[in-house]
Design a protein around this motif. Structure first.
Motif, PDB file in Angstrom:
ATOM      1  N   ALA A 196      74.573  56.733   8.385  1.00 20.74           N
ATOM      2  CA  ALA A 196      73.548  56.675   7.309  1.00 20.74           C
ATOM      3  C   ALA A 196      72.167  57.076   8.408  1.00 20.74           C
ATOM      4  CB  ALA A 196      73.354  55.127   7.105  1.00 20.74           C
ATOM      5  N   TRP A 197      71.178  57.744   7.816  1.00 28.20           N
ATOM      6  CA  TRP A 197      69.888  58.058   8.357  1.00 28.20           C
ATOM      7  C   TRP A 197      68.778  57.024   7.737  1.00 28.20           C
ATOM      8  CZ3 TRP A 197      68.439  62.948  10.606  1.00 28.20           C
ATOM      9  CH2 TRP A 197      69.520  63.560  11.217  1.00 28.20           C
ATOM     10  N   VAL A 198      67.851  56.669   8.361  1.00 22.24           N
ATOM     11  CA  VAL A 198      66.666  56.171   8.087  1.00 22.24           C
ATOM     12  C   VAL A 198      65.574  57.073   7.331  1.00 22.24           C
ATOM     13  CG1 VAL A 198      67.122  54.040   9.622  1.00 22.24           C
ATOM     14  CG2 VAL A 198      65.779  56.052  10.217  1.00 22.24           C
ATOM     15  N   ASP A 199      65.000  56.563   6.449  1.00 22.45           N
ATOM     16  CA  ASP A 199      63.798  57.352   5.612  1.00 22.45           C
ATOM     17  C   ASP A 199      62.587  57.434   6.521  1.00 22.45           C
ATOM     18  OD1 ASP A 199      62.160  58.392   3.804  1.00 22.45           O
ATOM     19  OD2 ASP A 199      62.395  56.835   2.342  1.00 22.45           O
ATOM     20  N   PRO A 200      62.421  59.064   6.684  1.00 16.06           N
ATOM     21  CA  PRO A 200      61.022  59.223   7.782  1.00 16.06           C
ATOM     22  C   PRO A 200      59.889  58.973   6.860  1.00 16.06           C
ATOM     23  CG  PRO A 200      62.855  61.066   7.896  1.00 16.06           C
ATOM     24  CD  PRO A 200      63.184  60.016   6.548  1.00 16.06           C
ATOM     25  N   HIS A 201      59.930  58.510   5.772  1.00 13.43           N
ATOM     26  CA  HIS A 201      58.575  58.019   5.098  1.00 13.43           C
ATOM     27  C   HIS A 201      58.440  56.700   5.355  1.00 13.43           C
ATOM     28  CE1 HIS A 201      58.190  61.696   2.849  1.00 13.43           C
ATOM     29  NE2 HIS A 201      59.692  61.650   2.432  1.00 13.43           N
ATOM     30  N   GLN A 202      59.282  55.937   5.868  1.00 13.61           N
ATOM     31  CA  GLN A 202      59.025  54.246   5.751  1.00 13.61           C
ATOM     32  C   GLN A 202      58.219  53.857   6.862  1.00 13.61           C
ATOM     33  OE1 GLN A 202      59.915  52.057   3.788  1.00 13.61           O
ATOM     34  NE2 GLN A 202      61.837  52.996   2.492  1.00 13.61           N
ATOM     35  N   ARG A 203      57.143  53.499   6.283  1.00 12.87           N
ATOM     36  CA  ARG A 203      55.896  52.943   7.664  1.00 12.87           C
ATOM     37  C   ARG A 203      56.498  51.817   8.184  1.00 12.87           C
ATOM     38  NH1 ARG A 203      54.532  57.049   5.125  1.00 12.87           N
ATOM     39  NH2 ARG A 203      52.266  57.867   4.967  1.00 12.87           N
ATOM     40  N   GLU A 204      57.166  51.026   8.110  1.00 14.02           N
ATOM     41  CA  GLU A 204      57.913  49.950   9.002  1.00 14.02           C
ATOM     42  C   GLU A 204      58.725  50.552   9.975  1.00 14.02           C
ATOM     43  OE1 GLU A 204      57.532  48.113   4.520  1.00 14.02           O
ATOM     44  OE2 GLU A 204      58.173  49.865   5.652  1.00 14.02           O
ATOM     45  N   LEU A 205      59.437  51.602   9.634  1.00 15.84           N
ATOM     46  CA  LEU A 205      60.304  52.303  10.537  1.00 15.84           C
ATOM     47  C   LEU A 205      59.234  52.915  11.635  1.00 15.84           C
ATOM     48  CD1 LEU A 205      62.983  53.451  11.474  1.00 15.84           C
ATOM     49  CD2 LEU A 205      62.622  55.278   9.681  1.00 15.84           C
ATOM     50  N   TRP A 206      58.279  53.445  11.252  1.00 19.49           N
ATOM     51  CA  TRP A 206      57.148  54.311  11.967  1.00 19.49           C
ATOM     52  C   TRP A 206      56.730  53.018  13.238  1.00 19.49           C
ATOM     53  CZ3 TRP A 206      53.021  57.494   9.143  1.00 19.49           C
ATOM     54  CH2 TRP A 206      53.805  58.467   8.402  1.00 19.49           C
ATOM     55  N   ASP A 207      56.242  51.839  12.588  1.00 20.26           N
ATOM     56  CA  ASP A 207      55.808  50.956  13.700  1.00 20.26           C
ATOM     57  C   ASP A 207      56.805  50.462  14.563  1.00 20.26           C
ATOM     58  OD1 ASP A 207      53.553  50.913  12.481  1.00 20.26           O
ATOM     59  OD2 ASP A 207      54.034  49.316  11.015  1.00 20.26           O
ATOM     60  N   TYR A 208      58.207  50.388  14.087  1.00 17.12           N
ATOM     61  CA  TYR A 208      59.304  50.271  14.838  1.00 17.12           C
ATOM     62  C   TYR A 208      59.465  51.070  16.132  1.00 17.12           C
ATOM     63  CZ  TYR A 208      63.989  50.021  17.044  1.00 17.12           C
ATOM     64  OH  TYR A 208      65.128  50.283  17.649  1.00 17.12           O
ATOM     65  N   ASN A 209      59.326  52.381  15.773  1.00 15.95           N
ATOM     66  CA  ASN A 209      59.763  53.396  16.837  1.00 15.95           C
ATOM     67  C   ASN A 209      58.517  53.656  17.659  1.00 15.95           C
ATOM     68  OD1 ASN A 209      62.391  55.190  16.570  1.00 15.95           O
ATOM     69  ND2 ASN A 209      61.507  54.652  14.386  1.00 15.95           N
ATOM     70  N   ILE A 210      57.491  53.541  17.167  1.00 14.11           N
ATOM     71  CA  ILE A 210      56.081  53.683  18.027  1.00 14.11           C
ATOM     72  C   ILE A 210      55.841  52.351  19.005  1.00 14.11           C
ATOM     73  CG2 ILE A 210      53.701  53.873  17.932  1.00 14.11           C
ATOM     74  CD1 ILE A 210      54.012  55.301  15.351  1.00 14.11           C
ATOM     75  N   GLY A 211      56.284  51.201  18.188  1.00 16.39           N
ATOM     76  CA  GLY A 211      56.406  49.964  19.045  1.00 16.39           C
ATOM     77  C   GLY A 211      57.404  50.125  20.304  1.00 16.39           C
ATOM     78  N   VAL A 212      58.417  50.648  20.273  1.00 16.48           N
ATOM     79  CA  VAL A 212      59.493  50.793  21.246  1.00 16.48           C
ATOM     80  C   VAL A 212      58.782  51.656  22.501  1.00 16.48           C
ATOM     81  CG1 VAL A 212      61.673  52.057  22.073  1.00 16.48           C
ATOM     82  CG2 VAL A 212      61.534  50.218  19.908  1.00 16.48           C
ATOM     83  N   ALA A 213      58.156  53.054  21.917  1.00 21.08           N
ATOM     84  CA  ALA A 213      57.537  53.969  22.663  1.00 21.08           C
ATOM     85  C   ALA A 213      56.491  53.142  23.596  1.00 21.08           C
ATOM     86  CB  ALA A 213      56.743  55.246  21.713  1.00 21.08           C
ATOM     87  N   GLU A 214      55.749  52.365  23.020  1.00 18.74           N
ATOM     88  CA  GLU A 214      54.563  51.680  23.675  1.00 18.74           C
ATOM     89  C   GLU A 214      55.169  50.695  24.714  1.00 18.74           C
ATOM     90  OE1 GLU A 214      51.013  51.390  20.136  1.00 18.74           O
ATOM     91  OE2 GLU A 214      52.497  49.959  20.068  1.00 18.74           O
ATOM     92  N   GLU A 215      56.190  50.025  24.294  1.00 17.08           N
ATOM     93  CA  GLU A 215      56.833  49.268  25.166  1.00 17.08           C
ATOM     94  C   GLU A 215      57.310  49.917  26.475  1.00 17.08           C
ATOM     95  OE1 GLU A 215      59.518  45.077  24.525  1.00 17.08           O
ATOM     96  OE2 GLU A 215      60.783  47.103  24.196  1.00 17.08           O
ATOM     97  N   LEU A 216      57.898  51.133  26.081  1.00 13.80           N
ATOM     98  CA  LEU A 216      58.601  51.851  27.320  1.00 13.80           C
ATOM     99  C   LEU A 216      57.456  52.372  28.251  1.00 13.80           C
ATOM    100  CD1 LEU A 216      61.391  53.502  25.362  1.00 13.80           C
ATOM    101  CD2 LEU A 216      61.506  51.818  27.102  1.00 13.80           C
ATOM    102  N   ALA A 217      56.318  52.918  27.628  1.00 17.12           N
ATOM    103  CA  ALA A 217      55.075  53.169  28.252  1.00 17.12           C
ATOM    104  C   ALA A 217      54.699  52.186  29.320  1.00 17.12           C
ATOM    105  CB  ALA A 217      53.911  53.694  27.169  1.00 17.12           C
TER     106      ALA A 217
END
Length: 418
Positions: A196-217
């Motif tokens: 299964a793939w996640v929907d690239p339009h989903q804003r909650e998904l954006w927040d999750y991935n960018i949040g992970v990126a911020e944590e790693l930064a």
């Protein structure tokens, strides 16, 4: 005579078929053979990649110091650093021995950065302090101490780069089925492998991935490199894809807006936002069916990394009968076109494009140091200074002779390209 659009679609279909059947590379990025036993978590590298003595965790209360750390900090902050990197998969990153080898290789050559899997097709490769992120972590073994790893790399003058797989995320799809791509009947859409793939339009998904990126930064990574920043292939043999979160937005615009949003947030933390894309994006005029489009993506990222692996181009591509047999010509022509398109956008920096180069064999001829050397030269001749070598198993000994010894060398262009 077929139209240009039909020819482009055929070329893309051929490329995707090659990428799907490849055993040495993925997507153009596929992780090494698959999950490995997770019974005994690998030890975390400490200084110089060594494990902590007597079972004690490395002391990470103090940041790295010394000239190496200053070099890595300058690489992270500089507007146009020349990054020459190696890809490191999750299994190599968890191995103290493998990390010692990779750090030693960087210490003795022009390599000044490592691209490390921190979120791949198997989930997170670290233990997140955020409970909302941790539930998407997956079941694979993980790095024990990310801060110790980034401190070690910076102490050696090596820029830590975090690779994050974004939309091919079966772990998040399992935890958050409301974020998945659907079939017309409302069930979850799955690719040819049943993922299964996640929907690239989903804003909650954006927040999750960018949040992970911020944590790693905040854990010491100076660059976040987004991969699988695309939609899945719309194969005719599979059901039609339905995107519950699209709200009328086109696929290319969704990819662009995600990267634009990520860039704005990561800029506040002083790290770069970069994205891996198909090599064909540099030469196809419009958006690919997977929604990657040069003119939409280049202005909203600090660096684009086209995967210009010669083995992944169909015969006759870019006027080359056997692309895999002519690595210089494929890389030069693909990257030269990227430079021309950036120039038309007013983007003229020498580090805005940093291609992934082929350090693996797929078909004939086999690849070694000479083929890597030719690809590097093609990048310089096309007007850029940086590159990343990709081997799916992160094993670079067969290609070490192609790496210049000592610190980062200046760009060298051949007389023919001047």
């Amino acid at each position: 005579m077929p139209t240009r659009r039909v020819r482009v679609r055929h070329a893309l279909a051929t490329l995707l078929a090659i990428a799907t059947t490849a055993t040495a590379a993925c997507d153009s990025h596929r992780a090494e053979a698959g999950p490995q036993p997770a019974a005994a978590p690998a030890p975390q590298p400490g200084p110089a990649g060594a494990t902590a003595k007597d079972g004690q965790a490395p002391d990470t209360t103090q940041g790295p110091s010394g000239p190496g750390a200053a070099v890595a900090d300058s690489l992270a902050r500089a507007a146009s650093p020349a990054i020459r990197a190696l890809y490191v998969n999750r299994f190599a990153a968890q191995s103290a021995r493998r990390m010692r080898e990779l750090v030693a290789l960087a210490d003795s050559t022009e390599v000044n950065a490592l691209v490390i899997d921190l979120k791949d097709e198997f989930g997170l490769n670290y233990r997140s302090a955020n409970p909302a992120f941790a539930q998407n972590a997956g079941e694979m073994a993980k790095l024990r101490d990310v801060r110790a790893l980034t401190d070690t790399l910076r102490a050696h003058g090596i820029l830590p780069i975090a690779r994050l797989v974004v939309f091919k995320d079966s772990v998040t799809a399992r935890v958050h089925p409301q974020w998945t791509i659907r079939r017309p009947d409302g069930s979850i859409w799955r690719d040819h492998k049943g993922l299964a793939w996640v929907d690239p339009h989903q804003r909650e998904l954006w927040d999750y991935n960018i949040g992970v990126a911020e944590e790693l930064a905040r854990l010491g990574f100076g660059e976040i490199q987004f991969d699988y920043i695309r939609f899945p292939e719309p194969y005719a043999s599979l059901p039609r894809q339905v995107f519950p979160g699209d709200k009328g937005q086109s696929k290319p615009d969704a990819i662009r807006e995600f990267l634009q949003t990520a860039n704005a947030r990561l800029d506040k933390l002083g790290v770069r936002t970069t994205a891996d894309i198909f090599g064909l994006v540099t030469t196809v005029g419009g958006p690919l069916e997977v929604a990657q489009h040069w003119e939409r993506l280049s202005p909203v990222t600090d660096v684009l990394l086209p995967m210009v692996y010669p083995s992944h181009y169909p015969p006759g591509s870019l006027g080359v009968a056997r692309p895999n047999a002519e690595p210089y010509q494929i890389v030069f022509r693909a990257i030269k076109r990227a430079r021309e398109r950036d120039a038309a956008l007013g983007i003229t920096g020498r580090e805005n494009v940093r291609p992934y180069l082929q350090a693996f064999s797929l078909g004939k001829p086999d690849y070694g140091a000479e083929e890597v050397r030719q690809q590097k030269q093609a990048v310089y001749d096309a007007g850029y200074d940086g590159w990343v070598l990709w081997h799916p198993g992160s094993k670079y000994a067969p290609f070490e002779a192609a790496l210049e010894k000592g610190p980062l060398a200046s760009r060298k262009r051949t007389a023919a390209a001047r």
